[in-house]
Design an enzyme around this catalytic site. Structure first.
Site, PDB file in Angstrom:
ATOM      1  N   GLU A 119      -6.079 -10.749  -1.117  1.00 56.38           N
ATOM      2  CA  GLU A 119      -6.871 -10.543   0.114  1.00 56.38           C
ATOM      3  C   GLU A 119      -8.358 -10.493  -0.195  1.00 56.38           C
ATOM      4  O   GLU A 119      -9.110  -9.746   0.413  1.00 56.38           O
ATOM      5  CB  GLU A 119      -6.464  -9.222   0.797  1.00 56.38           C
ATOM      6  CG  GLU A 119      -4.976  -9.116   1.078  1.00 56.38           C
ATOM      7  CD  GLU A 119      -4.590  -7.841   1.838  1.00 56.38           C
ATOM      8  OE1 GLU A 119      -5.482  -7.165   2.377  1.00 56.38           O
ATOM      9  OE2 GLU A 119      -3.384  -7.535   1.882  1.00 56.38           O
ATOM     10  N   ASP A 149     -12.179 -10.404  -0.478  1.00 60.62           N
ATOM     11  CA  ASP A 149     -13.455 -10.629   0.196  1.00 60.62           C
ATOM     12  C   ASP A 149     -14.492  -9.763  -0.511  1.00 60.62           C
ATOM     13  O   ASP A 149     -14.150  -8.832  -1.229  1.00 60.62           O
ATOM     14  CB  ASP A 149     -13.404 -10.389   1.721  1.00 60.62           C
ATOM     15  CG  ASP A 149     -12.669  -9.131   2.137  1.00 60.62           C
ATOM     16  OD1 ASP A 149     -12.591  -8.183   1.331  1.00 60.62           O
ATOM     17  OD2 ASP A 149     -12.166  -9.095   3.288  1.00 60.62           O
ATOM     18  N   GLU A 170       0.803  -1.235   0.000  1.00 57.71           N
ATOM     19  CA  GLU A 170       0.000   0.000   0.000  1.00 57.71           C
ATOM     20  C   GLU A 170       0.833   1.281   0.000  1.00 57.71           C
ATOM     21  O   GLU A 170       0.605   2.191   0.787  1.00 57.71           O
ATOM     22  CB  GLU A 170      -0.968   0.009   1.202  1.00 57.71           C
ATOM     23  CG  GLU A 170      -1.922  -1.183   1.177  1.00 57.71           C
ATOM     24  CD  GLU A 170      -2.860  -1.238   2.379  1.00 57.71           C
ATOM     25  OE1 GLU A 170      -2.745  -0.378   3.273  1.00 57.71           O
ATOM     26  OE2 GLU A 170      -3.708  -2.150   2.422  1.00 57.71           O
ATOM     27  N   ASN A 202       1.996  -4.988  -3.186  1.00 58.68           N
ATOM     28  CA  ASN A 202       0.602  -5.342  -2.880  1.00 58.68           C
ATOM     29  C   ASN A 202      -0.199  -4.080  -2.573  1.00 58.68           C
ATOM     30  O   ASN A 202       0.263  -3.199  -1.838  1.00 58.68           O
ATOM     31  CB  ASN A 202       0.610  -6.268  -1.638  1.00 58.68           C
ATOM     32  CG  ASN A 202      -0.759  -6.871  -1.337  1.00 58.68           C
ATOM     33  OD1 ASN A 202      -1.413  -7.385  -2.235  1.00 58.68           O
ATOM     34  ND2 ASN A 202      -1.171  -6.811  -0.078  1.00 58.68           N
ATOM     35  N   HIS A 253     -10.460  -6.340  -2.074  1.00 53.46           N
ATOM     36  CA  HIS A 253     -11.521  -6.156  -1.066  1.00 53.46           C
ATOM     37  C   HIS A 253     -12.678  -5.491  -1.803  1.00 53.46           C
ATOM     38  O   HIS A 253     -12.588  -4.314  -2.177  1.00 53.46           O
ATOM     39  CB  HIS A 253     -11.044  -5.253   0.076  1.00 53.46           C
ATOM     40  CG  HIS A 253      -9.925  -5.867   0.875  1.00 53.46           C
ATOM     41  ND1 HIS A 253     -10.121  -6.960   1.684  1.00 53.46           N
ATOM     42  CD2 HIS A 253      -8.615  -5.541   0.981  1.00 53.46           C
ATOM     43  CE1 HIS A 253      -8.967  -7.287   2.255  1.00 53.46           C
ATOM     44  NE2 HIS A 253      -8.030  -6.451   1.841  1.00 53.46           N
TER      45      HIS A 253
HETATM   46  C1  XIL Z   1      -6.023  -6.256   8.357  1.00 56.96           C
HETATM   47  C2  XIL Z   1      -6.342  -7.396   9.271  1.00 56.96           C
HETATM   48  O1  XIL Z   1      -7.270  -8.228   8.664  1.00 56.96           O
HETATM   49  C3  XIL Z   1      -6.860  -6.901  10.575  1.00 56.96           C
HETATM   50  O2  XIL Z   1      -6.997  -7.963  11.493  1.00 56.96           O
HETATM   51  C4  XIL Z   1      -5.912  -5.866  11.151  1.00 56.96           C
HETATM   52  O3  XIL Z   1      -6.467  -5.324  12.349  1.00 56.96           O
HETATM   53  C5  XIL Z   1      -5.671  -4.758  10.166  1.00 56.96           C
HETATM   54  O4  XIL Z   1      -5.194  -5.301   8.954  1.00 56.96           O
HETATM   55  N1  XIL Z   1      -4.907  -4.652   3.690  1.00 56.96           N
HETATM   56  C6  XIL Z   1      -3.896  -5.409   4.130  1.00 56.96           C
HETATM   57  C7  XIL Z   1      -4.104  -6.280   5.298  1.00 56.96           C
HETATM   58  O5  XIL Z   1      -2.856  -5.465   3.462  1.00 56.96           O
HETATM   59  O6  XIL Z   1      -2.923  -6.473   6.021  1.00 56.96           O
HETATM   60  C8  XIL Z   1      -5.161  -5.780   6.209  1.00 56.96           C
HETATM   61  O7  XIL Z   1      -5.395  -6.727   7.227  1.00 56.96           O
HETATM   62  C9  XIL Z   1      -6.422  -5.484   5.432  1.00 56.96           C
HETATM   63  C10 XIL Z   1      -6.164  -4.472   4.364  1.00 56.96           C
END
Ligand code: XIL
Length: 759
Positions: free
Chosen positions: A260, A262, A152, A195, A231
């Site tokens: 990641e 969802d 990020e 990422n 996401h």
């Molecule tokens: C999130 C986790 O799921 C949480 O448990 C934590 O509190 C915060 O981070 N992008 C990412 C992940 O790269 O590491 C993040 O994970 C979600 C967004």
């Protein structure tokens, strides 16, 4: 390990596709297709809830630590590393033949306070970063397949790097390339990833990520791929933009991993949303299968019981592929069947629609992946109980023989050798006899003569009535015609135009619009009002009036407006007798009346005349005639007679008549009678008119009479204060003048007047 699985998969595919179709878990199906299917792991249930790790090991061939490999978790103090959780995850993965993704090395978030608050110099921060990466990546060298090296780093919308990042602030933008160099040094075989989120499809951020990584590639920085966090918010579908983006990354030699995923749903969740969500997951699987450089799909958790979504996105949840009870959701089934596996039934059919016909209902729905048939179920109450009315292999069905007017409720389930899906969302329909109704909008219409108006005629068809309907109109007033466009239709509308001739009958009637078709005749009515064309008429009250010379008289003018005539009307008068003027108050009006006032000068021509009042407005001119009589009655004909006593001494008297006239006098006789009081006698007389006037006097014992007469044929033009003087002489007491009289008789304007008085 992975290489072995892929080889096996290839073998299986080549030898017997049927075997692949028997895969019963996601991981088996993914292995068979050469995909990494992974999930982020939450340490708490991992350690405490056996079904969690059982499901993880059964369904996934890859795992990633949700938090356990982040900087703050691994490196809680400057000289302290804690690998307990990370080691446990790697050990579990190895014991279960799973690959591991490492997440993550350098991120602005989840970094420890000792680092951010440590007041380190740039060189110290670089050294700390290098030490961290060397230690962590080095520890798992050869055992972690891919690392999210930088997470990020790009800002959300301006295409720039995130400048509020600790790393950017301490090191500058070079921190990114450095992190990759260090990671590569620590494990030359690990795939190194950049990422980020919201950079999957097209847009500013996607372009910024592409620019960043292509810059790294150009600089020779060891980078292998881009992680798309994915996401997403339900509903989500893969678009061409995703393919285009994956392809441009492939063109610069980079892989893409879904890291990641969802798909969060706004709570409460409906069955339809779960079905939509399944499409999102299915799409991403198909995307991975079809894009040569996308071979990893990791979801951020796997059970809705443990997901970061409810804690981070208020009101959202149910984003993953297993429900709270570790039961596979439609998303799971969709992924499994997209991978060519599945022991379960097909996913629930989506998109069910019902269309009512005459004694029948037509149903159609979307195909469910892997379905071999569908059960069509019907109920007469919402929610069931349902009876299966048909089992079909197509994705549509027409249910016939139904009772018109009854509402039927339908659901559809999908079946295959493994069983039957749950029921789809319910739809309902009410079959009706083939019929139609007509309506007109507007249903009342007002038109002027010489104009037309329209009304939209709508055909409401029911029960599958599809015949052409032809229109006609009846009850039209004379002079009104009706036209329909189209004159007949198999559609649902036509436009009726009603046109009134300039002589059409005015007033309100009910027009019947009739439609005939398919042996049926239906009608609707429309109230039509025909108004006159815009017009006005003029009237005067009184229309005959008399004005005296030197006076005025009024008549009220009324405007009767019709047909929506609203223009201003202006007035004028012609044919006025000389000496008569007309004025109007108001001179023009948008109202309905004005007052015409005729003013006759004292010399106005006497007699009667037809005065024409003209009103103009809105391009129209209307007139009315007022019969106007100018009369002298009660007037003087414009002649002023002033008696005067010029002297009244005992020895000389003179009493005079002064005459002023505005018109021509055609006959005149002035008579002055003086009383003969003691000593009074005639002395003389004169006038200032001149020779036209005959003068004479008569003396009796009681009076002296002075006479001034215009000779016949003579006239007296306009003049002021002509004097006719009666002179007396004598001595004695003062003469009492009030007994002296005068009579003036004259003719002017053809009318005779007499004025009398005394001195
Ligand atoms: C999130 C986790 O799921 C949480 O448990 C934590 O509190 C915060 O981070 N992008 C990412 C992940 O790269 O590491 C993040 O994970 C979600 C967004």
């Amino acid at each position: 390990m992975l290489r072995r699985i892929n080889w096996l998969a290839l073998l299986l595919l080549t030898l017997s596709p049927a075997i692949v179709a028997e895969a019963q878990t996601l991981r088996d199906a993914a292995d068979a297709r050469g995909l990494h299917i992974g999930a982020a792991v939450n340490m708490n249930p991992f350690r405490n809830e056996p079904i969690y790790s059982q499901t993880l090991g059964r369904e996934f061939n890859m795992l990633v630590a949700e938090n356990a490999m982040k900087f703050d978790a691994l490196h809680p103090a400057q000289n302290t590393f804690n690998f307990t959780d990370a080691d446990a995850l790697v050990a579990f993965a190895e014991a279960n033949n799973m690959a591991v993704r490492g997440h993550n090395l350098v991120w602005h978030s989840q970094i420890p306070g000792w680092l951010t608050g440590g007041n380190f110099t740039r060189d110290q921060v670089i050294a700390i970063m290098r030490d961290h990466i060397m230690t962590v990546v080095g520890r798992y060298r050869g055992r972690i397949a891919a690392w999210d090296v930088v997470n990020e780093a790009v800002s959300d919308n301006n295409g720039q790097l995130r400048t509020d990042s600790f790393w950017h602030q301490k090191i500058g933008p070079e921190y990114i390339a450095m992190a990759f160099q260090f990671a590569h040094e620590a494990d030359p075989d690990a795939k190194l990833y950049y990422n980020d989120y919201s950079a999957e499809g097209s847009g500013v951020k996607s372009d910024a990520v592409f620019n960043l990584v292509s810059g790294l590639v150009n600089q020779g920085v060891p980078i292998n791929g881009v992680g798309w966090q994915m996401h997403q918010i339900n509903p989500f579908r893969i678009q061409q933009a995703h393919r285009t983006n994956a392809q441009r990354l492939a063109s610069i030699g980079l892989e893409v991993s879904i890291t990641e995923m969802d798909v969060r749903i706004s709570l409460p969740t409906t069955q339809q949303e779960l079905d939509e969500q399944a499409l999102a997951y299915r799409d991403v699987v198909e995307f991975c299968l079809s894009q040569p450089n996308v071979k990893t799909l990791v979801t951020w958790g796997f059970t809705d019981k443990f997901s970061w979504i409810p804690g981070f996105f208020s009101g959202f949840g149910d984003a993953l592929i297993f429900d709270m009870n570790y039961q596979p959701k439609p998303a799971y089934t969709a992924m499994l069947s997209a991978l060519g596996g599945g022991t379960g039934p097909p996913p629930v059919p989506t998109g069910l629609t019902a269309t009512a016909g005459n004694a029948q209902v037509q149903l159609s729905w979307n195909a469910s992946t892997g379905a071999t048939g569908y059960n069509v179920k019907r109920a007469t109450t919402s929610g069931g109980p349902y009876t299966t009315v048909a089992t079909v292999t197509s994705t549509s069905f027409t249910n016939t023989g139904l009772t018109n007017g009854t509402t039927f409720f339908y659901v559809v389930s999908a079946t295959n050798a493994n069983g039957e899906s749950a029921n789809s969302s319910q739809v309902s329909a009410t079959p009706l006899a083939a019929d139609f109704t007509l309506s007109a909008n507007p249903s009342s219409l007002t038109i002027n003569r010489g104009a037309s108006g329209t009304s939209a005629i709508t055909i409401t068809r029911s029960g599958g009535f599809s015949s052409s309907v032809a229109f006609s109109a009846s009850g039209l007033p004379s002079g009104v015609t009706a036209a329909f466009n189209p004159a007949s239709t198999t559609g649902t509308s036509s436009t009726l135009t009603l046109t009134a001739s300039t002589t059409a009958a005015t007033g309100m009637v009910s027009v019947t619009v009739t439609g005939t078709g398919g042996g049926l005749t239906r009608a609707t009515t429309l109230v039509l009002t025909v108004n006159p064309a815009p017009d006005f008429t003029l009237s005067a009250n009184p229309s005959s009036l008399t004005v005296n010379q030197g006076a005025s008289a009024a008549s009220t003018l009324s405007i009767t407006r019709a047909g929506g005539f609203t223009s201003s009307v202006a007035f004028s008068a012609t044919g006025l007798p000389s000496g008569v003027t007309a004025s109007f108050n108001p001179t023009s009006t948008t109202g309905t009346s004005s007052t015409a006032t005729f003013t006759a000068s004292s010399a106005a021509t006497l007699g009667s005349a037809n005065v024409t009042i003209t009103a103009t407005g809105g391009g129209l001119t209307r007139t009315i005639v007022i019969f106007l009589t100018v009369s002298g009655g009660g007037g003087t004909g414009g002649v002023t007679i002033t008696p005067a006593i010029n002297a009244n001494g005992p020895w000389f008297n003179e009493e005079v008549i002064q005459l002023s006239n505005t018109g021509t006098i055609t006959a005149l006789s002035v008579t002055i009678v003086i009383q003969r009081t003691t000593g009074v006698g005639f002395n003389g007389q004169y006038n200032t008119v001149g020779g036209q006037i005959l003068q004479s006097n008569t003396v009796t014992t009681a009076t002296i009479t002075y006479q001034f007469t215009l000779a016949p044929g003579q006239t007296l033009g306009m003049g002021t204060n002509r004097t006719f003087a009666a002179q007396t002489s004598g001595a004695g007491t003062i003469h009492p003048t009030s007994g002296d009289t005068y009579t003036v008789t004259y003719t002017t304007g053809g009318v005779s007047f007499t004025q009398t008085g005394h001195f």
